[in-house]
Scaffold this active site. Sequence first.
Site, PDB file in Angstrom:
ATOM      1  N   ASP A 138      -0.902  -1.668  -4.114  1.00 49.42           N
ATOM      2  CA  ASP A 138      -1.948  -1.865  -3.762  1.00 49.42           C
ATOM      3  C   ASP A 138      -2.646  -0.663  -3.497  1.00 49.42           C
ATOM      4  O   ASP A 138      -2.305   0.357  -2.976  1.00 49.42           O
ATOM      5  CB  ASP A 138      -2.112  -2.490  -2.454  1.00 49.42           C
ATOM      6  CG  ASP A 138      -3.326  -3.238  -2.142  1.00 49.42           C
ATOM      7  OD1 ASP A 138      -4.123  -3.482  -2.947  1.00 49.42           O
ATOM      8  OD2 ASP A 138      -3.544  -3.274  -0.635  1.00 49.42           O
ATOM      9  N   GLY A 149     -10.061 -10.157   1.486  1.00 54.51           N
ATOM     10  CA  GLY A 149     -10.113 -11.611   1.590  1.00 54.51           C
ATOM     11  C   GLY A 149     -10.205 -11.979   3.049  1.00 54.51           C
ATOM     12  O   GLY A 149     -10.498 -13.075   3.410  1.00 54.51           O
ATOM     13  N   SER A 199       0.777  -1.036  -0.093  1.00 59.45           N
ATOM     14  CA  SER A 199      -0.091  -0.085   0.107  1.00 59.45           C
ATOM     15  C   SER A 199       0.888   1.235   0.168  1.00 59.45           C
ATOM     16  O   SER A 199       2.192   1.143   0.178  1.00 59.45           O
ATOM     17  CB  SER A 199      -0.920   0.029   1.261  1.00 59.45           C
ATOM     18  OG  SER A 199      -0.068   0.266   2.558  1.00 59.45           O
TER      19      SER A 199
HETATM   20  P1  13P Z   1      -8.100  -7.384   3.974  1.00 61.97           P
HETATM   21  O1  13P Z   1      -7.215  -6.542   4.915  1.00 61.97           O
HETATM   22  O2  13P Z   1      -9.441  -7.383   4.497  1.00 61.97           O
HETATM   23  O3  13P Z   1      -7.834  -9.033   3.917  1.00 61.97           O
HETATM   24  O4  13P Z   1      -8.178  -6.892   2.600  1.00 61.97           O
HETATM   25  C1  13P Z   1      -6.795  -6.830   1.871  1.00 61.97           C
HETATM   26  C2  13P Z   1      -7.053  -5.882   0.596  1.00 61.97           C
HETATM   27  O5  13P Z   1      -7.994  -6.266  -0.180  1.00 61.97           O
HETATM   28  C3  13P Z   1      -5.848  -5.330   0.067  1.00 61.97           C
HETATM   29  O6  13P Z   1      -6.055  -4.516  -0.919  1.00 61.97           O
END
Ligand code: 13P
Length: 287
Positions: A84, A209, A49
């Site tokens: 991300d 997820g 991220s």
């Molecule tokens: P979670 O943190 O809910 O597993 O999601 C991760 C995600 O979608 C990163 O883009």
Amino acid sequence: MLVSAKEMLTKAKAGHYAVGQFNINNLEWTKAILQTAQECNSPVILGVSEGAGKYMCGFKTVAAMVKAMVENLKITVPVALHLDHGSYEGAKACIEAGFSSIMFDGSHYAIDENVAKTTELVAICEEKGISIEAEVGAIGGEEDGVVGAGECADPNECKMIADLGVTMLAAGIGNIHGKYPANWAGLSFETLAAVQEKTGAMPLVLHGGTGIPAEQIKKAIDLGVSKINVNTECQLAFAAATRAYVEAGKDLKGKGFDPRKLLAPGVEAIKATVKEKMELFGSVNKA
Ligand code: 13P
């Protein structure tokens, strides 16, 4: 060497399994995920991220660390280093820094502006052999301090963005980042089926997820999801294992305070979580 996510996701879509994207925050996280992918003989996507990139001293530091680690650990399974939820500027910075994959999250722009910016980034990525993920319909929950509301994407907008030539498409189907509330309605398979019908061979991405029941994950893969993002679950596993170690007073015995020892239970917990997900997603022995 880092690879684009294109080939691994095309194979996953054809083979009806999904490749996991696991977010990295530091050296330990990265090492644990790479070693587990190698042990499982699974392709893997490392997600970064913008906040994690900043924490790790910038995208160039991250790219250099991951490339060196892949070499040092003799990792032979396909590894993609992916931005991300990137901003337009963040996407360009990652391309410059040597990432092999990016996500441009233009879901908060009006559709015309999302299209214009995505088109420009698609052209740059194509030239450099980098994969690109786009998002339609904001994914709910909180990520890096940004709170979204958990929408279902418009399948026609999905087709419009898919036709721009992106490698993979994240469509909101009621999924949210972080923990799901007790009254969560579940994934909208109706939306997913409609998006899949409009976008055909395009690999679809499921964000958030963490905490989606296994049957829903399997059904989503059956309906065309080929990449699943997991972040919070690794964080929770790491925190719980570290807490147990400290509460048992193990950091006070011998050299238990040595960071390599102190972090070891958390690292093992991340490895176990990643392995469990790779098994659930069906990517084991698909490298
Ligand atoms: P979670 O943190 O809910 O597993 O999601 C991760 C995600 O979608 C990163 O883009």
